[in-house]
Design a protein around this motif. Structure first.
Motif, short mmCIF file in Angstrom:
data_model
loop_
_atom_site.label_atom_id
_atom_site.label_comp_id
_atom_site.label_asym_id
_atom_site.label_seq_id
_atom_site.Cartn_x
_atom_site.Cartn_y
_atom_site.Cartn_z
N TYR A 47 0.77 -1.18 -0.09
CA TYR A 47 -0.07 -0.05 0.00
C TYR A 47 0.87 1.26 0.17
O TYR A 47 0.67 1.84 0.81
N PHE A 49 2.39 4.59 -1.93
CA PHE A 49 2.13 5.40 -3.18
C PHE A 49 3.23 6.43 -3.54
O PHE A 49 3.21 6.86 -4.54
N ASP A 123 -6.98 -7.18 -3.46
CA ASP A 123 -7.74 -6.02 -2.72
C ASP A 123 -6.73 -5.62 -1.63
O ASP A 123 -6.54 -4.43 -1.27
N VAL A 126 -2.67 -3.89 -2.99
CA VAL A 126 -3.46 -2.89 -4.45
C VAL A 126 -2.16 -2.39 -4.96
O VAL A 126 -2.37 -2.58 -6.35
N SER A 129 -1.05 -5.41 -7.48
CA SER A 129 -2.07 -6.23 -8.21
C SER A 129 -1.97 -5.95 -9.63
O SER A 129 -2.28 -6.92 -10.24
N PRO A 178 -8.06 -7.17 3.91
CA PRO A 178 -7.18 -6.25 3.32
C PRO A 178 -6.96 -4.68 4.18
O PRO A 178 -5.87 -4.26 4.00
N GLN A 182 -3.22 -3.07 5.27
CA GLN A 182 -2.99 -1.73 4.76
C GLN A 182 -2.72 -0.93 5.86
O GLN A 182 -1.80 0.16 5.55
N VAL B 45 0.75 7.14 -9.66
CA VAL B 45 0.93 5.83 -8.96
C VAL B 45 -0.11 4.96 -9.96
O VAL B 45 -1.17 5.32 -10.46
N LEU B 47 -2.32 2.86 -10.54
CA LEU B 47 -3.00 2.06 -9.65
C LEU B 47 -4.43 1.68 -10.55
O LEU B 47 -5.03 2.74 -11.20
N ALA B 51 -8.68 -1.38 -8.04
CA ALA B 51 -8.01 -1.15 -7.09
C ALA B 51 -8.26 0.26 -6.30
O ALA B 51 -8.34 0.27 -5.08
N THR B 54 -11.59 -0.35 -4.46
CA THR B 54 -11.55 -1.04 -3.30
C THR B 54 -11.14 0.08 -2.13
O THR B 54 -11.66 0.13 -1.09
N GLN B 58 -13.10 1.26 1.25
CA GLN B 58 -12.31 1.21 2.79
C GLN B 58 -12.65 2.49 3.47
O GLN B 58 -12.70 2.35 4.63
N ARG B 89 -1.60 6.36 7.19
CA ARG B 89 -2.10 5.22 7.77
C ARG B 89 -1.87 4.91 9.15
O ARG B 89 -1.23 4.01 9.94
#
Lengths: 543, 325
Positions: A47, A49, A123, A126, A129, A178, A182, B45, B47, B51, B54, B58, B89
């Motif tokens: 996860y 970026f 998921d 990510v 993926s 997931p 993350q 990015v 992605l 994704a 998803t 979340q 996070r």
């Protein structure tokens, strides 16, 4: 009076601090101090970026393969690899005696676990993926041989596995959802890479990494690397000047000439992988929602006239202060050491008279106010750009001026990047937009930006370009294993885009960096910058 | 009504205000244009759209803003949970706590210095009106007040690091990161010199100006003339009669500044790469990180409202004419 006493105490403390000697540095360990403007969002490869996270991944983790000079891939964890004739089974032989930072041996089961987890849990993982799309299953053939089975042949397989970091399974096994996975920031990762984390302070944004003496490809020549985050580039440059840091990862164009004059500092301008383009609204008329634009922007003659009215060399000289080259194709000339860039494309020449003549012949006639029009459609366009760039305002002004000279009125406007993104994809509410991309080492991503399927909410197409022939070629190049065959397709695709002009690529910008050459030598320039993992492995102190 | 009752009512109103601010912020952040998922991952990015979907689920962004997202957020707050930052996070409360102390340290030092110096110099300037000292002080304070924060910071940074060997940013040197701050006080102090100096100079001008005009007004009052007539020394007049009366506007200003400096240190923190709240606010906004934004603005609202509450209370204590009603 008490307050005054307090004041003097504080003042005295501050003055004492001014005079205090600089923290003494012990003689023995060789520390490379790197200054940058960002900080990893997380060190969890599932996860992450921000590019800063990947810089640290490269140091801490290893991949099966890694990018070498000229876009060729070299072994890393794997020492040999091959693909079956049908292109559906890739076999990788691991090097012997690879150890994790905690001293445990790397096993083939752990590597298999990594790939199967990425494949089965898109998921959660990510960011991985997209890179395991089309992977079916990984298995161990013996204790050093890994086999990956695919659903269809994948032409850029080497590039893909060079991106998939092999993580320590015990750190990642326990997450049930997931989301749990993350939220794991992994700021103390166990890897097999050349450096290991000593201290990471996510608030003060400092990362100390020690050299891993047991690294399977030899020990780095320095003992420690320290990454420090600066919140503004002026302070970063000043830190390099006074020797607070040894390497500045980003030098602004405007500061580059000054940095070159610093004593003991070497400034480096490297051609990079990024491009800046002028996007011309190419959304199909029958798209849902329908595009909102001046219809004249879809007229090929108008597009050609715009292209002829832009002096790309001038843009490079003025906006980038010479640190870049004029752009032609959506694939930067650096990809694969030039292998993927179609060098046969001849760019249109800057010629304002010719551009005016083209418009005149096509029936766009000058009105009293200096703007051309045909059948009541005036050549008036919005020229928008994201407000977070320092280069775009100037570029927009220059382009608007040139266009003004051929009877096209372009109105520059800075727009908040998020609002602009929402207006562009998939609403098609724009005429002309200046924006840029950082390309992958493989051409696949940049090519995907022009496919029809990407022009959806969350997709990467901004021009809305839609061409069935191009789309078909895109899928074909993904599955063509023969490099030379694939190159032909990739070159053809670039030519199609160039001629249809959903983009007018304005320039490829250089990566500007600087380091203390009075302290360190041996930086490598062949990858994306002198701060690459390979470069740090090669750096050594000045004797 | 008693003083205690008044205080109770003011606290109650403050709490109500905080709640209203929270609700308004909830709405404001969500009417911002753009997509938080795209803001968090950025443009570069690679992605896939699936994704991204998803992530959207979340973050709870696939549900309608009202009532689902709103009730979810309210429920979280009621449990004392500020949520988890999307871009970092980590729990929002933990992030805020880590940054709050650093900001308080910087602002505390800077404010104490500028308040004490500002009051003192403003007082002297007013007292020595129309002398060269006054002219100098007035000029200095006007310039200091008008100087852009960013510019002054960069100039001091360049000068301080070049000529005095002071650090170019951060809270402590990288070698000392991770150690408890009290064990590396000299290093911490070296890092604090330039940001504190910047902050002090910037606020000093404002305090000096207000203090000077306030003292000038008080000095023209009849009771000062009376005090002088009673034969008090100039120092006694200034200290016992003038200063106390001239303090009221300053108290208001200090309270307002204290409330807002929690957010207002953003320029200084950016120039000196100082790990504080100001920089965090900016990141949260750029990334459209709703949980972090809500937490940060809650903190900001609480500090501004608390500072105002404090000013109200101090007023009653300082000025007997302000009756508790």
């Amino acid at each position: 009076m008490k307050r005054i006493t307090l004041l003097f105490v504080v003042l005295a403390m501050l003055l004492a601090a001014c005079g205090a000697p600089v923290t003494p540095q012990s003689q023995s360990p060789v520390v490379l101090r790197v200054g940058w403007l960002g900080f990893p969002d997380t060190l969890n490869p599932a996860y992450a970026f921000l590019s800063e996270a990947y810089t640290i991944f490269d140091l801490v983790y290893s991949t099966l393969l890694t990018e070498g000079p000229n876009g060729k891939y070299m072994g890393s964890l794997a020492e040999a690899w091959n693909v079956s004739d049908d292109g559906l089974r890739w076999t990788f032989t691991l090097r012997p005696n690879i150890r994790w930072h905690n001293g445990e041996a790397l096993t083939i089961e752990q590597v298999v676990w990594n790939f199967n987890t990425f494949i089965q849990n898109p998921d959660g993982w990510v960011t991985n993926s997209g890179y395991v799309k089309g992977f079916k299953e990984a298995r161990a053939l013996d204790e050093r041989t890994l086999q990956i089975e695919l659903e269809y042949p994948i032409s850029n397989m080497e590039f893909r596995v060079a991106f998939l970091y092999i993580v320590y399974p015990k750190d990642f096994e326990s997450f049930a959802t997931p989301e749990e996975l993350q939220n794991f920031t992994n700021f103390n990762p166990v890897g097999t890479g050349a450096f290991k984390i000593n201290t990471l302070d996510k608030d003060q944004r400092v990362i100390l990494l020690d050299t891993n003496p047991d690294y399977f490809d030899g020990r780095a020549k320095i003992d420690q690397v320290i990454y420090r985050t600066f919140d503004n580039s002026d302070a970063l440059i000043q830190a390099l000047r006074v020797g607070d840091i040894d390497l500045a990862v980003e030098v602004p164009n405007s500061a580059f000439d000054a940095v070159k004059q610093f004593q003991g500092v070497t400034a480096i301008s490297l051609s990079g992988r990024s491009l800046t383009e002028l996007i011309l609204n190419s959304v199909p008329e029958d798209h849902d929602p329908p595009p909102n634009r001046n219809p004249a922007i879809t007229d090929p003659v108008v597009r050609l006239a715009i292209a002829k009215a832009i002096n790309k060399q001038d843009l490079v000289d003025v906006v980038l202060q010479g640190h870049g080259i004029p752009g032609v194709s959506i694939i930067p000339p650096t990809l694969g050491g030039g292998f993927w860039f179609n060098r046969n494309i001849q760019d249109v020449t800057f010629d304002l008279d010719e551009a005016s003549r083209l418009l005149e012949e096509a029936g766009y006639l000058l009105q009293a106010d200096g703007v051309r029009a045909k059948d009541g459609v005036r050549l008036e366009f919005r020229l928008q750009y994201p407000s977070d760039s320092s280069n775009y305002p100037r570029a927009a002004d220059m382009i608007a001026t040139w266009l003004g000279k051929i009877g096209i009125r372009a109105t520059p406007a800075a727009v908040d990047p998020d609002s602009l993104m929402a207006a562009v994809t998939p609403n098609g509410d724009y005429d002309l937009v200046i924006w840029g991309w950082g390309s992958d080492p493989d051409p696949d991503f940049m090519l995907s930006v022009m496919t029809s399927e990407q022009y959806v909410e969350g997709g990467w197409s901004d021009s809305g370009y839609s061409n069935p022939v191009y789309d078909e070629l895109f899928v074909k190049q993904q599955k063509t294993l023969d490099e030379n065959e694939r190159q032909k397709i990739v070159w053809e695709m670039q030519e199609i885009v160039f001629n249809d002009r959903p983009y007018i690529v304005l320039w490829y910008d250089n990566t500007l960096q600087a380091y203390r050459s009075d302290r360190f030598v041996g930086f490598l320039t062949y990858l994306s910058g002198i701060d690459s993992f390979k470069s740090l492995m090669n750096v050594e102190p000045v004797k | 009504m008693s003083r205690g009752g008044m205080l109770g009512r003011k606290v109650l109103f403050s709490l109500l205000t905080i709640f209203v601010v929270l609700v308004i912020n909830f709405v404001l952040f969500r009417v911002l244009p753009g997509d938080p998922v795209r803001a968090v991952i950025g443009r570069n990015v690679k992605l896939s759209a699936e994704a991204q979907q998803t992530l959207r689920e979340q973050f709870g962004l696939d549900k309608p803003i009202f009532p689902d997202q709103f009730l979810d957020t309210l429920g979280q707050w009621a449990r004392g949970n500020l949520g988890i930052s999307w871009s970092l996070r980590r729990p929002v409360a933990e992030i805020l706590a880590a940054k709050l102390w650093n900001t308080l340290l910087l602002i505390g030092l800077g404010q104490v210095l500028s308040i004490v110096l500002g009051i003192l110099l403003g007082l002297l300037a007013g007292w020595k009106r129309k002398t060269p000292f006054d002219v100098f002080a007035l000029t200095f304070s006007l310039i200091a007040w008008a100087t852009p924060t960013f510019w002054l910071g960069i100039i001091l940074l360049a000068a301080g690091s070049t000529w005095l060997g002071l650090p170019t940013g951060g809270l402590v040197s990288p070698e000392n990161v991770g150690k408890p701050l009290y064990t590396v006080l000299p290093d911490l102090a070296r890092h604090l010199v330039l940001p504190t100096l910047t902050l002090t100079i910037l606020y000093l001008g404002e305090y000096m100006l207000i203090m000077r005009s306030s003292i000038l007004e008080v000095l023209s009052e009849d009771y000062i003339l009376t005090a002088k007539a009673k034969g008090m020394t100039p120092w006694q007049v200034l200290w016992k009669h003038a200063l106390k009366n001239a303090m009221l506007p300053i108290v208001t200003l200090i309270a307002l500044n204290l409330g807002f400096t929690v957010s207002g240190a953003i320029y200084i923190e950016t120039v000196f790469s100082y790990d504080g709240l100001g920089k965090l606010f900016q990141t949260a906004l750029v990334k459209q990180d709703y949980p972090l934004l809500q937490g940060a603005f809650l903190l900001l609202a609480v500090s501004v409202i608390a500072a105002n509450l404090l000013a109200d209370v101090l007023y009653v204590l300082l000025d007997p004419r302000v009756k508790p009603t």
